[in-house]
Design a protein around this motif. Structure first.
Motif, PDB file in Angstrom:
ATOM      1  N   HIS A  72       0.854  -1.178   0.000  1.00  0.00           N
ATOM      2  CA  HIS A  72       0.000   0.000   0.000  1.00  0.00           C
ATOM      3  C   HIS A  72       0.896   1.236   0.000  1.00  0.00           C
ATOM      4  O   HIS A  72       1.340   1.677   1.067  1.00  0.00           O
ATOM      5  N   GLU A  94       1.565  12.689   3.047  1.00  0.00           N
ATOM      6  CA  GLU A  94       0.240  12.370   3.575  1.00  0.00           C
ATOM      7  C   GLU A  94       0.288  11.798   4.986  1.00  0.00           C
ATOM      8  O   GLU A  94      -0.745  11.456   5.548  1.00  0.00           O
ATOM      9  N   LEU A 105      -5.810   6.047   5.751  1.00  0.00           N
ATOM     10  CA  LEU A 105      -6.055   5.229   4.575  1.00  0.00           C
ATOM     11  C   LEU A 105      -7.457   5.551   4.069  1.00  0.00           C
ATOM     12  O   LEU A 105      -8.176   6.332   4.679  1.00  0.00           O
ATOM     13  N   GLU A 106      -7.865   4.942   2.965  1.00  0.00           N
ATOM     14  CA  GLU A 106      -9.171   5.267   2.378  1.00  0.00           C
ATOM     15  C   GLU A 106     -10.324   5.119   3.369  1.00  0.00           C
ATOM     16  O   GLU A 106     -11.186   5.975   3.456  1.00  0.00           O
ATOM     17  N   ASP A 107     -10.319   4.025   4.123  1.00  0.00           N
ATOM     18  CA  ASP A 107     -11.467   3.710   4.963  1.00  0.00           C
ATOM     19  C   ASP A 107     -11.173   3.695   6.464  1.00  0.00           C
ATOM     20  O   ASP A 107     -12.033   3.359   7.258  1.00  0.00           O
ATOM     21  N   GLN A 165      -7.956   4.911   9.786  1.00  0.00           N
ATOM     22  CA  GLN A 165      -6.676   5.486  10.173  1.00  0.00           C
ATOM     23  C   GLN A 165      -5.852   4.417  10.870  1.00  0.00           C
ATOM     24  O   GLN A 165      -6.397   3.551  11.547  1.00  0.00           O
TER      25      GLN A 165
END
Length: 125
Positions: free
Chosen positions: A58, A64, A72-74, A76
């Motif tokens: 990933h 960031e 992350l997208e969905d 932390q």
């Protein structure tokens, strides 16, 4: 070395479905020479390896990362320590840091360091 890596990865894959909760976070910086070398040597082949089945890679831009938190997208991820350089590879399992290593110089050293991380994953119950 490849035969050993393959045998260990196959064993890990067959032992526990919980291992699929693992991810290998790759903290990079576009200006980092070692990151560019990793991308050239490993980045394109990693998704095709058995290790990717255990801990998918990933990539996360260093810009960031905010202290010890990675969004992350969905979710932390709370890290054990701040990132101090790139590249840094962090193995997480079920959202928690298992272990990490920093730097990249040669592919053999990366695979050995990764194997050390994967060996830290919990054993199947």
């Amino acid at each position: 070395m490849d035969a050993i890596r393959s045998a260990v990865a196959t064993l890990l894959l067959s032992c526990s479905p919980a291992l699929n909760a693992a991810e290998l976070l790759y903290i990079f910086d576009a200006q980092c020479g070692a990151c560019r070398a990793f991308d050239r040597d490993i980045g394109s082949i990693y998704p095709k390896t058995e290790e990717a089945g255990i801990a998918p890679l990933h990539p996360i831009n260093f810009k960031e990362v905010h202290g010890k938190i990675i969004a992350l997208e969905d979710r932390q991820v709370q890290l054990d320590a701040a990132i101090v350089g790139t590249p840094t590879f962090i193995l997480i399992n079920d959202g928690r840091e298992v272990d990490r290593f920093s730097g990249y110089s040669r592919d053999e050293l990366f695979w050995m360091s990764l194997q050390r991380l994967l060996n830290r994953l919990p054993s199947p119950q």
